[in-house]
Design an enzyme around this catalytic site. Structure first.
Site, short mmCIF file in Angstrom:
data_model
loop_
_atom_site.label_atom_id
_atom_site.label_comp_id
_atom_site.label_asym_id
_atom_site.label_seq_id
_atom_site.Cartn_x
_atom_site.Cartn_y
_atom_site.Cartn_z
CG HIS A 1 -1.77 1.24 1.30
ND1 HIS A 1 -2.95 1.34 0.59
CD2 HIS A 1 -1.61 2.43 1.93
CE1 HIS A 1 -3.49 2.53 0.80
NE2 HIS A 1 -2.70 3.21 1.61
CG ASP B 1 -11.90 3.74 5.77
OD1 ASP B 1 -11.46 4.56 6.61
OD2 ASP B 1 -11.61 3.77 4.57
NE ARG C 1 -10.39 10.50 9.52
CZ ARG C 1 -9.54 9.79 8.77
NH1 ARG C 1 -9.93 8.67 8.19
NH2 ARG C 1 -8.31 10.19 8.61
CB SER D 1 -8.56 5.32 7.49
OG SER D 1 -8.92 5.39 6.14
CE LYS E 1 -8.96 2.43 3.32
NZ LYS E 1 -9.13 3.83 2.97
N1 URA Z 1 -5.93 7.26 2.95
C1 URA Z 1 -6.89 6.51 3.56
O1 URA Z 1 -7.28 5.47 3.06
N2 URA Z 1 -7.39 6.97 4.73
C2 URA Z 1 -6.99 8.10 5.34
O2 URA Z 1 -7.48 8.44 6.40
C3 URA Z 1 -6.00 8.87 4.68
C4 URA Z 1 -5.48 8.41 3.49
#
Ligand code: URA
Length: 440
Positions: free
Chosen positions: A82, A161, A168, A183, A187
Site C-alpha cells: 500500500h 471506513d 472526516r 483507515s 482496508k
Molecule cells: N488514505 C486513507 O485510506 N485513509 C486516510 O485516512 C488517509 C489516506
C-alpha cells in the site's frame, strides 16, 4: 451503552474499551448513530488522541464491518502493498509483477486518484479493455493461475471506513495519525493478505510532509498490522518530487513498461527494487540482500515484464499497447514549457505538479469527473538538474485547449531554480519494522 458517554469519556481524555469502540463502529455503520455524534467523537479523538490499544481495536472493528476477503485457497504467502499516495506513483505496476514473477502471489486491491494524487486503477484502465471490476471468484482464479491480479476494492470492503472517511473529510479530522492509520489498515486487513508492505510517502506531495510524522504514521500502521497477525513493514520514501518523469495515466503506464524493460528512470527503478525486495522478504524468499538480488534479476531477465503482460491479457486488456507504448491514444494537444532563465532546479512543489496534471484532465476535480487517460505531464527536468534559458522543463498533454495556460502557470510556480546546486536527496529515508526504525 450510550454514545453520549463514549464521546464524554474521550473528550475528557479517557481510554475507550473494546465494547465501546465496537458499539460505536457497528452503530455508525448501520446508521443507528447519527453523523453529529460520530463527528463529535472524531473531533475528541483528534484532540485527545488514541492509545495503541484503541487504534488497533478501531481498526479491527472497521475491518470487520464488511467483507473479509478470503485468500486461503491461494497457496503461498500472499503479500499486499500500500502506498499512502503521491504524484507519478506508478510503483505497483512495476513492483507487483516483479514479486509475482518470483513466485509470490499478489492479490491486490487498488484505489483511484484522490485530489492531486493518482490511483493505480485509473492508470491501468488507460489500457484499452483492461477490467478492474472482476468477481471475487475470478480474482482468486487469476491469482491462482498467473500469480497476479489487480482490481478495485469490492463495494462492501470496510464500509465503516467509507462512512467515516467521508465524515472526516468534511469535519477537518482527516489529518490525525491514529485515524489515518486505522483507515488504511482496516482496508488492508480486510483485503486478506498474510503480509503487508507499506510505502509511506513523505514530502511536499504527500499527506505527511515531514520524515518524523511519516515515521510515526508508519510505526502506528506496523503495530496495527502485527497486532492483527499480519507481518508488516514500512518504507519511508521521498515524495518531495514527482516519482519518475511521467504524471498522468497512460503516460505513467508507458513509464512503468519502460522500467519493466530496464529503461526506466534510475531513481524510480531503485525505489521499485527496494519495495519488491521487501515484499519478497516478507514472503520469506531469503535475506533482504538475497531478495534485492531476486528483484533485480526479475527485471533484468524480462520475467517481470512478461508477468505484467500476462496480467493485462488475463484482465482483458489490449497487450499491443504494452508491447508498443507509442500505440496509446495520444492527447490531441501537446505543449512544451520552456525555462525562462538559467539555473539549477532546486525544488518542485509536488502537490502543485499533481494539481497541474489534474487541470489538464489527468485527475478528478469532483468525484463524478471523467478522467482523460492521455492527459498529463512529462517532466524533462528534476531537482538537481541544470537548465539553460529555453530548455524544455516539461511537456503538457491534454484534450482541453483552455487548460494549458493555467496548468503551465501552476507548473512554473511549482518549479524553483537557484544559482546554487541543491544537495542530492535520498529517495528512501527509513525502514520501519515491528521492533526497529532503520534510517538510511
Ligand atoms: N488514505 C486513507 O485510506 N485513509 C486516510 O485516512 C488517509 C489516506
Amino acid at each position: 451503552m450510550r454514545m453520549y458517554d463514549i464521546i464524554l469519556k474521550k473528550r475528557n481524555g479517557g481510554e475507550l474499551s473494546d465494547e465501546e469502540i465496537k458499539y460505536f463502529v457497528e452503530g455508525y455503520t448501520h446508521g443507528q448513530i447519527p453523523d453529529y455524534q460520530a463527528s463529535a467523537l472524531m473531533m475528541a479523538v483528534y484532540f485527545r488522541g488514541m492509545s495503541s490499544f484503541e487504534t488497533a481495536t478501531l481498526t479491527k472493528y472497521m475491518a470487520q464491518s464488511g467483507d473479509m476477503v478470503d485468500l486461503s485457497s491461494i497457496p503461498g504467502i500472499k503479500v499486499d502493498k500500500h502506498s499512502t499516495g503521491g504524484v507519478g506513483d506508478k510503483t505497483t505496476m512495476v513492483v507487483a509483477p516483479i514479486v509475482a514473477s518470483c513466485g509470490v502471489p499478489v492479490a491486490k486491491m487498488s484505489g483511484r486518484g484522490l485530489g492531486h494524487t493518482g490511483g493505480t486503477l485509473d492508470k491501468l484502465e488507460s489500457i484499452p479493455g483492461f477490467s478492474t471490476t472482476i468477481s471475487s471468484e475470478r480474482f482468486v482464479d487469476i491469482v491462482k493461475r498467473i500469480g497476479l491480479c489487480i482490481i478495485g476494492q469490492t463495494a462492501n470492503l470496510a464500509p465503516a471506513d467509507k462512512k467515516l472517511y467521508a465524515l472526516r473529510d468534511v469535519t477537518a479530522t482527516v489529518d490525525n495519525i491514529s485515524l489515518i492509520a486505522a483507515s488504511i489498515m482496516s482496508k488492508k486487513i480486510a483485503a486478506g493478505s498474510d503480509a503487508i508492505l507499506l510505502d509511506v510517502k513523505t514530502g511536499s506531495g504527500a499527506f505527511m510532509k515531514t520524515i518524523e510524522d511519516s515515521i510515526r504514521l508508519a510505526q502506528e500502521m506496523v503495530a496495527i498490522g502485527e497486532h492483527a497477525g499480519r507481518k508488516t513493514v514500512a518504507l519511508i520514501t521521498d515524495m518531495d518530487k514527482p516519482l519518475g518523469k511521467a504524471i498522468g495515466n497512460s503516460l505513467e503506464v508507458a513509464e512503468a513498461v519502460d522500467t519493466l524493460n530496464s529503461h526506466g528512470p534510475s531513481d524510480f527503478t531503485e525505489i521499485c527494487i527496494h519495495l519488491a525486495a521487501n515484499m519478497l522478504y516478507l514472503a520469506q524468499k531469503g535475506s533482504l540482500e538475497e531478495c534485492m538480488h531476486l528483484a533485480r534479476q526479475a527485471l533484468a531477465s524480462g520475467a517481470a515484464l512478461e508477468k505484467f503482460r500476462e496480467m493485462v491479457i488475463s484482465q482483458g486488456g489490449d497487450v499491443t499497447v504494452i508491447d508498443k507504448t507509442a500505440l496509446f491514444r495520444k492527447a490531441p494537444i501537446s505543449h512544451v514549457v520552456k525555462a525562462k532563465g538559467s539555473g539549477w532546479i532546486s525544488s518542485m512543489n509536488t502537490e502543485q505538479c499533481g494539481i497541474a496534471s489534474v487541470v489538464l484532465g489527468a485527475g478528478r476535480e469532483s468525484k463524478e469527473d471523467m478522467i482523460d487517460h492521455s492527459a498529463g505531464i512529462v517532466l524533462e527536468v528534476k531537482p538537481g538538474d541544470w537548465v539553460n534559458e529555453g530548455d524544455p522543463l516539461a511537456v503538457l498533454y491534454t484534450s482541453r485547449e483552455n487548460s494549458v495556460e493555467t496548468a503551465e502557470n501552476i507548473l512554473r510556480k511549482a518549479i524553483s531554480t537557484s544559482s546554487e546546486r541543491p544537495p542530492k536527496k535520498a529517495s528512501i529515508y527509513a525502514r520501519v519494522s515491528r521492533d526497529k526504525v532503520e534510517m538510511f
